[in-house]
Design an enzyme around this catalytic site. Structure first.
Site, PDB file in Angstrom:
ATOM      1  CD  GLU A 102     109.284 -62.811  45.737  1.00 15.85           C
ATOM      2  OE1 GLU A 102     109.623 -62.698  46.917  1.00 15.85           O
ATOM      3  OE2 GLU A 102     109.959 -62.355  44.805  1.00 15.85           O
TER       4      GLU A 102
ATOM      5  CE  LYS B   6     100.538 -66.207  46.842  1.00 13.07           C
ATOM      6  NZ  LYS B   6      99.306 -66.624  46.158  1.00 13.07           N
TER       7      LYS B   6
HETATM    8  P1  NAP Z   1      96.280 -58.770  42.580  1.00 16.53           P
HETATM    9  O1  NAP Z   1      96.060 -57.969  41.357  1.00 16.53           O
HETATM   10  O2  NAP Z   1      96.896 -58.108  43.764  1.00 16.53           O
HETATM   11  O3  NAP Z   1      94.870 -59.411  43.010  1.00 16.53           O
HETATM   12  C1  NAP Z   1      94.692 -59.987  44.268  1.00 16.53           C
HETATM   13  C2  NAP Z   1      93.230 -60.318  44.462  1.00 16.53           C
HETATM   14  O4  NAP Z   1      93.054 -60.853  45.792  1.00 16.53           O
HETATM   15  C3  NAP Z   1      92.297 -59.091  44.376  1.00 16.53           C
HETATM   16  O5  NAP Z   1      91.094 -59.479  43.751  1.00 16.53           O
HETATM   17  C4  NAP Z   1      92.042 -58.780  45.842  1.00 16.53           C
HETATM   18  O6  NAP Z   1      90.827 -58.104  46.077  1.00 16.53           O
HETATM   19  C5  NAP Z   1      91.965 -60.189  46.411  1.00 16.53           C
HETATM   20  N1  NAP Z   1      92.107 -60.205  47.861  1.00 16.53           N
HETATM   21  C6  NAP Z   1      93.086 -59.654  48.612  1.00 16.53           C
HETATM   22  N2  NAP Z   1      92.865 -59.873  49.921  1.00 16.53           N
HETATM   23  C7  NAP Z   1      91.715 -60.582  50.001  1.00 16.53           C
HETATM   24  C8  NAP Z   1      90.950 -61.099  51.068  1.00 16.53           C
HETATM   25  N3  NAP Z   1      91.311 -60.918  52.345  1.00 16.53           N
HETATM   26  N4  NAP Z   1      89.814 -61.772  50.785  1.00 16.53           N
HETATM   27  C9  NAP Z   1      89.414 -61.940  49.515  1.00 16.53           C
HETATM   28  N5  NAP Z   1      90.086 -61.462  48.444  1.00 16.53           N
HETATM   29  C10 NAP Z   1      91.230 -60.790  48.688  1.00 16.53           C
HETATM   30  O7  NAP Z   1      97.190 -60.039  42.262  1.00 16.53           O
HETATM   31  P2  NAP Z   1      97.487 -60.753  40.844  1.00 16.53           P
HETATM   32  O8  NAP Z   1      98.710 -60.151  40.262  1.00 16.53           O
HETATM   33  O9  NAP Z   1      96.236 -60.830  40.066  1.00 16.53           O
HETATM   34  O10 NAP Z   1      97.912 -62.204  41.342  1.00 16.53           O
HETATM   35  C11 NAP Z   1      96.939 -63.248  41.512  1.00 16.53           C
HETATM   36  C12 NAP Z   1      97.521 -64.302  42.431  1.00 16.53           C
HETATM   37  O11 NAP Z   1      98.707 -64.835  41.854  1.00 16.53           O
HETATM   38  C13 NAP Z   1      97.926 -63.821  43.809  1.00 16.53           C
HETATM   39  O12 NAP Z   1      97.686 -64.869  44.711  1.00 16.53           O
HETATM   40  C14 NAP Z   1      99.422 -63.578  43.701  1.00 16.53           C
HETATM   41  O13 NAP Z   1     100.032 -63.686  44.960  1.00 16.53           O
HETATM   42  C15 NAP Z   1      99.802 -64.699  42.761  1.00 16.53           C
HETATM   43  N6  NAP Z   1     100.967 -64.465  41.905  1.00 16.53           N
HETATM   44  C16 NAP Z   1     101.051 -63.349  41.148  1.00 16.53           C
HETATM   45  C17 NAP Z   1     102.138 -63.182  40.300  1.00 16.53           C
HETATM   46  C18 NAP Z   1     102.271 -61.958  39.430  1.00 16.53           C
HETATM   47  O14 NAP Z   1     103.383 -61.714  38.949  1.00 16.53           O
HETATM   48  N7  NAP Z   1     101.187 -61.247  39.165  1.00 16.53           N
HETATM   49  C19 NAP Z   1     103.135 -64.167  40.227  1.00 16.53           C
HETATM   50  C20 NAP Z   1     102.990 -65.325  40.999  1.00 16.53           C
HETATM   51  C21 NAP Z   1     101.893 -65.478  41.825  1.00 16.53           C
HETATM   52  P3  NAP Z   1      90.749 -56.488  46.059  1.00 16.53           P
HETATM   53  O15 NAP Z   1      90.647 -56.105  44.615  1.00 16.53           O
HETATM   54  O16 NAP Z   1      89.537 -56.219  46.847  1.00 16.53           O
HETATM   55  O17 NAP Z   1      92.009 -55.979  46.688  1.00 16.53           O
HETATM   56  O1  G4F Z   2     107.230 -55.477  41.153  1.00 17.95           O
HETATM   57  P1  G4F Z   2     107.592 -56.031  42.478  1.00 17.95           P
HETATM   58  O2  G4F Z   2     106.964 -55.393  43.664  1.00 17.95           O
HETATM   59  O3  G4F Z   2     107.301 -57.576  42.400  1.00 17.95           O
HETATM   60  P2  G4F Z   2     107.832 -58.833  43.241  1.00 17.95           P
HETATM   61  O4  G4F Z   2     108.320 -58.438  44.573  1.00 17.95           O
HETATM   62  O5  G4F Z   2     108.781 -59.578  42.359  1.00 17.95           O
HETATM   63  O6  G4F Z   2     106.494 -59.673  43.448  1.00 17.95           O
HETATM   64  C1  G4F Z   2     105.587 -59.912  42.377  1.00 17.95           C
HETATM   65  O7  G4F Z   2     105.974 -61.070  41.695  1.00 17.95           O
HETATM   66  C2  G4F Z   2     105.907 -62.284  42.470  1.00 17.95           C
HETATM   67  C3  G4F Z   2     106.378 -63.422  41.568  1.00 17.95           C
HETATM   68  O8  G4F Z   2     107.776 -63.535  41.646  1.00 17.95           O
HETATM   69  C4  G4F Z   2     104.495 -62.497  42.929  1.00 17.95           C
HETATM   70  F1  G4F Z   2     104.418 -63.632  43.658  1.00 17.95           F
HETATM   71  C5  G4F Z   2     104.055 -61.323  43.779  1.00 17.95           C
HETATM   72  O9  G4F Z   2     102.678 -61.502  44.124  1.00 17.95           O
HETATM   73  C6  G4F Z   2     104.184 -60.047  42.960  1.00 17.95           C
HETATM   74  O10 G4F Z   2     103.262 -60.109  41.904  1.00 17.95           O
HETATM   75  O11 G4F Z   2     109.179 -55.931  42.690  1.00 17.95           O
HETATM   76  C7  G4F Z   2     110.085 -56.468  41.764  1.00 17.95           C
HETATM   77  C8  G4F Z   2     111.507 -56.022  42.122  1.00 17.95           C
HETATM   78  C9  G4F Z   2     111.865 -56.228  43.605  1.00 17.95           C
HETATM   79  O12 G4F Z   2     113.172 -56.729  43.712  1.00 17.95           O
HETATM   80  C10 G4F Z   2     111.812 -54.818  44.177  1.00 17.95           C
HETATM   81  O13 G4F Z   2     112.677 -54.606  45.283  1.00 17.95           O
HETATM   82  O14 G4F Z   2     111.600 -54.627  41.882  1.00 17.95           O
HETATM   83  C11 G4F Z   2     112.287 -54.029  42.966  1.00 17.95           C
HETATM   84  N1  G4F Z   2     111.947 -52.600  43.032  1.00 17.95           N
HETATM   85  C12 G4F Z   2     112.823 -51.591  42.862  1.00 17.95           C
HETATM   86  N2  G4F Z   2     112.196 -50.406  43.048  1.00 17.95           N
HETATM   87  C13 G4F Z   2     110.748 -52.082  43.317  1.00 17.95           C
HETATM   88  C14 G4F Z   2     110.900 -50.703  43.321  1.00 17.95           C
HETATM   89  N3  G4F Z   2     109.553 -52.682  43.544  1.00 17.95           N
HETATM   90  C15 G4F Z   2     108.482 -51.884  43.782  1.00 17.95           C
HETATM   91  N4  G4F Z   2     107.291 -52.452  43.971  1.00 17.95           N
HETATM   92  N5  G4F Z   2     108.601 -50.500  43.821  1.00 17.95           N
HETATM   93  C16 G4F Z   2     109.782 -49.873  43.604  1.00 17.95           C
HETATM   94  O15 G4F Z   2     109.875 -48.650  43.643  1.00 17.95           O
END
Ligand code: NAP
Ligand code: G4F
Length: 349
Positions: free
Chosen positions: A128, A154
């Site tokens: 992002e 971020k």
């Molecule tokens: P996630 O499933 O949403 O997990 C987020 C974690 O952060 C959960 O354990 C949540 O706790 C904790 N958290 C939220 N607010 C907090 C606070 N105020 N204090 C302490 N803990 C808190 O996210 P994920 O997909 O595992 O992603 C892990 C990390 O990678 C995140 O930083 C995300 O932004 C980053 N990231 C994710 C992706 C992706 O595609 N998944 C890609 C790039 C970067 P609760 O369970 O209590 O809510």
């Molecule tokens: O699944 P999304 O919500 O993921 P997004 O916004 O790409 O973010 C995720 O990936 C990031 C890495 O690039 C992480 F940093 C971030 O923490 C998170 O894990 O949405 C993906 C796409 C967007 O363009 C959104 O507008 O899907 C489109 N979309 C279309 N309909 C939707 C929907 N997204 C969501 N969540 N819900 C919908 O109904």
């Protein structure tokens, strides 16, 4: 002696998979969790590791609790995964997102600097950061144009990580991870929203799927592959920043089409576009060139798009079938309200 790791956000998708991965590597694993009115350990239970990890209460807005978590765990490595991670919600809660997702990084880095600068640090950076206006594969040198409060927070965390590396010599790395998904993905993210709805529609529990921007393209990989890259970054001689992706990009429409194909249904009969799910700003294209990670870490994705969609749809189908047969097990979907129940600012526009 066993290595010790502290994972912030162990209850999330990546936190749970990383904990499992590190336990298998022989680590003693500590993880922070937030006090919530209802416990939120389903992912750790689902992976059968709840009893094997050590839990420490901490919140990213509470500096003292972060310091305490570092003192209790005395880690060799900190994986900072906790964040308000949903881009959509960052438009509804921009200030909270800045506090948690941005300033939270500084709180962890400061704890390291003050307690033990020898602790290695992984920052969960994100594709992002790149934001809008790109149309080809992105690498570590591509420009950042963040397009949401989440991405801006971020970006702050990305630079703080580099600054603590350069200013204080802390072994701090940014993993610039492109989207990665799994059956443990939160239900608000589009891939899991689709796989869960497709399973329910196929079993006659739901009738339609409402989505926003169908044209948005993402580079979707498989979360268990990606957590390995986090560990690899912290095992190198020198700290650095790495892009992790699959170097493929697919639209939301393609994801929906492929998911409905798996259950033998035509996506066009069930998917409705609903403007409530459009964002004030959206990123239309992301694709990650992971050449540097391949060359330096020896990392590459094992699961690509088609297999990922199958894994997710089949697991949601399996869960709903078991649920219909009366089985109850750690799983999020039955407790998740229909998004129609959720009122956001977007609804009032
Ligand atoms: P996630 O499933 O949403 O997990 C987020 C974690 O952060 C959960 O354990 C949540 O706790 C904790 N958290 C939220 N607010 C907090 C606070 N105020 N204090 C302490 N803990 C808190 O996210 P994920 O997909 O595992 O992603 C892990 C990390 O990678 C995140 O930083 C995300 O932004 C980053 N990231 C994710 C992706 C992706 O595609 N998944 C890609 C790039 C970067 P609760 O369970 O209590 O809510
Ligand atoms: O699944 P999304 O919500 O993921 P997004 O916004 O790409 O973010 C995720 O990936 C990031 C890495 O690039 C992480 F940093 C971030 O923490 C998170 O894990 O949405 C993906 C796409 C967007 O363009 C959104 O507008 O899907 C489109 N979309 C279309 N309909 C939707 C929907 N997204 C969501 N969540 N819900 C919908 O109904």
């Amino acid at each position: 002696m066993k290595k010790r790791a502290l994972i912030t956000g162990i209850t999330g998708q990546d936190g749970a998979y990383l904990a499992k991965f590190l336990l298998e590597k022989g680590y003693e694993v500590y993880g922070t969790y937030r006090r919530l009115s209802s416990p939120n350990f389903w992912r750790l239970q689902y992976l059968d590791i709840f009893e094997k990890v050590n839990l420490i209460p901490a919140d990213l807005v509470d500096t003292g609790s972060i310091v305490e978590a570092v003192k209790i765990s005395e880690p060799d490595e900190i994986y900072h995964l906790a964040a308000q991670s949903f881009v959509g919600a960052s438009f509804e809660q921009p200030i909270g997102t800045g506090e948690v997702t941005g300033l939270g990084v500084t709180r962890v880095l400061e704890a390291i600097r003050q307690i033990d600068p020898g602790i290695k640090f992984y920052q969960a950076s994100t594709s992002e950061l790149y934001g809008r206006g790109h149309s080809s594969s992105l690498n570590e040198n591509s420009p950042f144009r963040p397009a949401s409060p989440y991405a801006a927070a971020k970006l702050y965390g990305y630079w703080l990580t580099r600054q603590y590396r350069e200013a204080y010599g802390i072994f701090a790395c940014n993993g610039i991870l492109f989207n990665h998904e799994s059956p443990l993905r939160g239900l608000e993210f589009v891939t899991r929203k689709i796989s869960n709805a497709v399973a329910k529609i196929a079993l006659g529990i739901e009738k339609e799927l409402r989505l926003g921007n169908l044209e948005a393209k993402r580079d979707w990989g498989y979360a268990p592959d990606y957590v390995e890259s986090m560990w690899l970054m912290l095992q190198q001689k020198e700290p650095d920043d790495y892009v992790i992706g699959t170097n493929e990009s697919h639209s939301v429409k393609e994801f929906a089409e492929r998911a409905f194909d798996i259950v033998g249904l035509d996506w066009q009969e069930y998917v409705k576009v609903d403007k409530r799910f459009l964002r004030p700003l959206d990123v239309n294209f992301l694709q990650g060139d992971y050449s540097k990670a391949k060359a330096k870490l020896g990392w590459k994705p094992k699961v690509k798009f088609d297999k990922l969609v199958k894994i997710m749809v089949n697991e949601d189908l399996n869960r709903w079938e078991r649920w219909l047969n009366g089985e109850r097990f750690p799983w999020d979907a039955p407790n998740y309200p229909s998004e129609a129940k959720i009122i956001t600012r977007v609804l009032r526009v």
